[in-house]
Scaffold this motif. Sequence first.
Motif, PDB file in Angstrom:
ATOM      1  N   SER A  43      18.379  -5.319  38.679  1.00 13.26           N
ATOM      2  CA  SER A  43      17.595  -4.079  38.585  1.00 13.26           C
ATOM      3  C   SER A  43      16.182  -4.259  39.105  1.00 13.26           C
ATOM      4  O   SER A  43      15.474  -5.187  38.701  1.00 13.26           O
ATOM      5  CB  SER A  43      17.533  -3.617  37.119  1.00 13.26           C
ATOM      6  OG  SER A  43      16.603  -2.575  36.959  1.00 13.26           O
ATOM      7  N   ASP A  44      15.768  -3.323  39.965  1.00 12.65           N
ATOM      8  CA  ASP A  44      14.371  -3.272  40.406  1.00 12.65           C
ATOM      9  C   ASP A  44      13.566  -2.406  39.431  1.00 12.65           C
ATOM     10  O   ASP A  44      12.816  -1.520  39.844  1.00 12.65           O
ATOM     11  CB  ASP A  44      14.259  -2.758  41.841  1.00 12.65           C
ATOM     12  CG  ASP A  44      14.750  -1.334  42.004  1.00 12.65           C
ATOM     13  OD1 ASP A  44      15.598  -0.887  41.193  1.00 12.65           O
ATOM     14  OD2 ASP A  44      14.302  -0.654  42.955  1.00 12.65           O
ATOM     15  N   ILE A  45      13.703  -2.678  38.153  1.00 14.17           N
ATOM     16  CA  ILE A  45      13.039  -1.890  37.122  1.00 14.17           C
ATOM     17  C   ILE A  45      11.540  -1.836  37.386  1.00 14.17           C
ATOM     18  O   ILE A  45      10.923  -2.824  37.777  1.00 14.17           O
ATOM     19  CB  ILE A  45      13.366  -2.464  35.724  1.00 14.17           C
ATOM     20  CG1 ILE A  45      12.924  -1.498  34.626  1.00 14.17           C
ATOM     21  CG2 ILE A  45      12.808  -3.872  35.544  1.00 14.17           C
ATOM     22  CD1 ILE A  45      13.508  -1.819  33.255  1.00 14.17           C
ATOM     23  N   GLU A  46      10.975  -0.656  37.231  1.00 13.80           N
ATOM     24  CA  GLU A  46       9.580  -0.273  37.492  1.00 13.80           C
ATOM     25  C   GLU A  46       9.356   0.255  38.893  1.00 13.80           C
ATOM     26  O   GLU A  46       8.298   0.809  39.182  1.00 13.80           O
ATOM     27  CB  GLU A  46       8.578  -1.403  37.207  1.00 13.80           C
ATOM     28  CG  GLU A  46       8.497  -1.783  35.736  1.00 13.80           C
ATOM     29  CD  GLU A  46       8.090  -0.625  34.821  1.00 13.80           C
ATOM     30  OE1 GLU A  46       7.580   0.402  35.319  1.00 13.80           O
ATOM     31  OE2 GLU A  46       8.276  -0.752  33.599  1.00 13.80           O
ATOM     32  N   ALA A  47      10.349   0.132  39.791  1.00 14.33           N
ATOM     33  CA  ALA A  47      10.205   0.793  41.091  1.00 14.33           C
ATOM     34  C   ALA A  47      10.270   2.302  40.930  1.00 14.33           C
ATOM     35  O   ALA A  47       9.688   3.052  41.717  1.00 14.33           O
ATOM     36  CB  ALA A  47      11.287   0.316  42.053  1.00 14.33           C
ATOM     37  N   HIS A  77      11.775  -0.459  47.549  1.00 13.28           N
ATOM     38  CA  HIS A  77      10.784   0.363  46.856  1.00 13.28           C
ATOM     39  C   HIS A  77       9.820  -0.480  46.018  1.00 13.28           C
ATOM     40  O   HIS A  77       8.883   0.058  45.425  1.00 13.28           O
ATOM     41  CB  HIS A  77      11.491   1.375  45.965  1.00 13.28           C
ATOM     42  CG  HIS A  77      12.568   2.141  46.672  1.00 13.28           C
ATOM     43  ND1 HIS A  77      12.309   2.973  47.732  1.00 13.28           N
ATOM     44  CD2 HIS A  77      13.912   2.171  46.491  1.00 13.28           C
ATOM     45  CE1 HIS A  77      13.448   3.498  48.177  1.00 13.28           C
ATOM     46  NE2 HIS A  77      14.435   3.015  47.439  1.00 13.28           N
ATOM     47  N   GLN A  78      10.070  -1.774  45.927  1.00 14.63           N
ATOM     48  CA  GLN A  78       9.246  -2.680  45.115  1.00 14.63           C
ATOM     49  C   GLN A  78       9.448  -4.085  45.683  1.00 14.63           C
ATOM     50  O   GLN A  78      10.246  -4.863  45.182  1.00 14.63           O
ATOM     51  CB  GLN A  78       9.685  -2.607  43.651  1.00 14.63           C
ATOM     52  CG  GLN A  78       8.912  -3.484  42.696  1.00 14.63           C
ATOM     53  CD  GLN A  78       9.313  -3.232  41.263  1.00 14.63           C
ATOM     54  OE1 GLN A  78       8.757  -2.362  40.599  1.00 14.63           O
ATOM     55  NE2 GLN A  78      10.279  -3.964  40.763  1.00 14.63           N
ATOM     56  N   LYS A  79       8.726  -4.401  46.745  1.00 14.59           N
ATOM     57  CA  LYS A  79       9.044  -5.586  47.542  1.00 14.59           C
ATOM     58  C   LYS A  79       8.467  -6.892  47.003  1.00 14.59           C
ATOM     59  O   LYS A  79       9.012  -7.964  47.299  1.00 14.59           O
ATOM     60  CB  LYS A  79       8.552  -5.389  48.978  1.00 14.59           C
ATOM     61  CG  LYS A  79       9.295  -4.297  49.741  1.00 14.59           C
ATOM     62  CD  LYS A  79       8.824  -4.232  51.187  1.00 14.59           C
ATOM     63  CE  LYS A  79       9.637  -3.229  51.993  1.00 14.59           C
ATOM     64  NZ  LYS A  79       9.209  -3.189  53.409  1.00 14.59           N
ATOM     65  N   ASP A 197      17.985  -3.047  50.080  1.00 18.53           N
ATOM     66  CA  ASP A 197      17.337  -4.045  50.926  1.00 18.53           C
ATOM     67  C   ASP A 197      18.324  -4.400  52.037  1.00 18.53           C
ATOM     68  O   ASP A 197      19.420  -3.824  52.112  1.00 18.53           O
ATOM     69  CB  ASP A 197      16.823  -5.260  50.140  1.00 18.53           C
ATOM     70  CG  ASP A 197      17.924  -6.136  49.557  1.00 18.53           C
ATOM     71  OD1 ASP A 197      19.095  -6.026  49.995  1.00 18.53           O
ATOM     72  OD2 ASP A 197      17.628  -6.945  48.666  1.00 18.53           O
ATOM     73  N   ASP A 198      17.945  -5.333  52.895  1.00 12.49           N
ATOM     74  CA  ASP A 198      18.790  -5.649  54.052  1.00 12.49           C
ATOM     75  C   ASP A 198      19.838  -6.725  53.766  1.00 12.49           C
ATOM     76  O   ASP A 198      20.522  -7.186  54.680  1.00 12.49           O
ATOM     77  CB  ASP A 198      17.920  -6.057  55.248  1.00 12.49           C
ATOM     78  CG  ASP A 198      16.982  -7.224  54.935  1.00 12.49           C
ATOM     79  OD1 ASP A 198      16.956  -7.688  53.774  1.00 12.49           O
ATOM     80  OD2 ASP A 198      16.250  -7.656  55.845  1.00 12.49           O
TER      81      ASP A 198
END
Length: 488
Positions: A43-47, A77-79, A197-198
């Motif tokens: 999870s990209d939590i906080e993006a 969105h949050q790199k 992402d890629d």
Amino acid sequence: MTLSSNSRFLTCVLVLMSFSTFALSEVPSAIAKQQNHRMVVLSDIEADPDDAQTLVRLLLYVNQIDIEGLVATTSVHQKLMVAPESMHKIIDAYGLVRDNLEQHEKGFPSAKHLHDLVKKGLPIYGMQGVGEDKDSPGSDWLIKAIEKRDPRPLWVTVWGGANTLAQALFRLQQTKSADELAALVSKLRVYTISDQDDSGAWIRKQFPTLFYIVSPGGYGAATWTGINTYVDGIDNTTISNPWLADNIQQGHGPLGMQYPDVAYGMEGDTPTWLNLILNGLSDPEHPQWGGWGGRYELYVPKLADMDPKGFTGGVPVEPETRAIWTNATDTYMPALSSEYGRSLKLSDKSYTGYRTTLWRWRDELQNDFAARMDWTTKPYAEANHPPVPVLNHEQTLTVQSEQYFNLDARNSFDPDGDSLQFWWFNYPEAGSLPDEYIKVTSAENMNRVAVKAPKVTKPQQLHFILKVTDRGTPAITRYQRVIVNVNP
């Protein structure tokens, strides 16, 4: 009249006693095939607030899904940041209500157990975080889960970028023989929310046998958007901000307080695991059968159908090189309530699309969410609990062409003593006659209905779904799927 808490509890006891002999002999046969699925979350939590929303909902189902990892990752969105502390904060709130949840269903793990599962990937974007010297606590933990001696598949649900999974697979590729690697990959089931992402495209190319569910390309061509898209012609109340405030956020204890307001879209990540819930509807090994998380078919999508110029956050859209589980299309006719006469009837208006495969169940999955959120604060006698649909025959039937047969769920019951509403329907797209809707020949809202098999010249398969909904508040729905094989 209104029952007091004590009298309702007594009613529940009497209902359960009346079914005691039946329950011992019949209920296990109806639900014995249901087994918790294993799952790791990336999870990209906080993006975006939707990851926190999805985690709040997930914690209400952790007695039905065996969580084996919660990994904080990056995404397009949050790199450059990962936020495991946000997972811990939500789990702290869960810890305050866990004992109350346990009153309603058993098996909720301790908050400490869930805290121990929180790991972090590298704060690096995409394929820049894959390769030698790119291991992380998250990728190492994922490898342990993949290698665990457990006959069940491991679901990896990706709410942001997939590079932690890519790194785990890269490391296994470097350290395992070809046969060992193939065996480990065969255990994996991956569902990603588009490609954030890629690394997703790289994974699919490098591991062509990997079970992979995704709507690649622009978000506008994604099945998962069906969870929050506004649909003209239907009641969209259960995804509205007032509904979320009243049923989830406000007055529902510390866990409800952790559910943030919608920013870009409600719970875009939740579809990754909805088909793992033990509600009797889906079989995750058969994405083409459909369920709360949508329906998917195995094919190579055309680049033009992937919204290649749509919004991706900047992730390139590449042509797919092999078959993946991706967008499928349903034609859905809702059941309409009637004030007089037949209480439910089939609408003559239909909706068709890939998002339809998900939003068709939306009211039911939202009401289930609301009911379980009530469990965090209410005692058993004041909350609603799922009905138990029970078939009076096997889940797989064999009939002859043009033969009449019955579908029977007369022994279904509700643990709270609530009245039950029945609805039987054919799910043509899940069977082998996707363009032919087989109508129930009697009223569809009876507990026992009649059906006439279609005329066939070769063996065909039909799927019928039973929906049993109680009249508690919020109303809860459970299902049974009957597969009918029709021979010439």
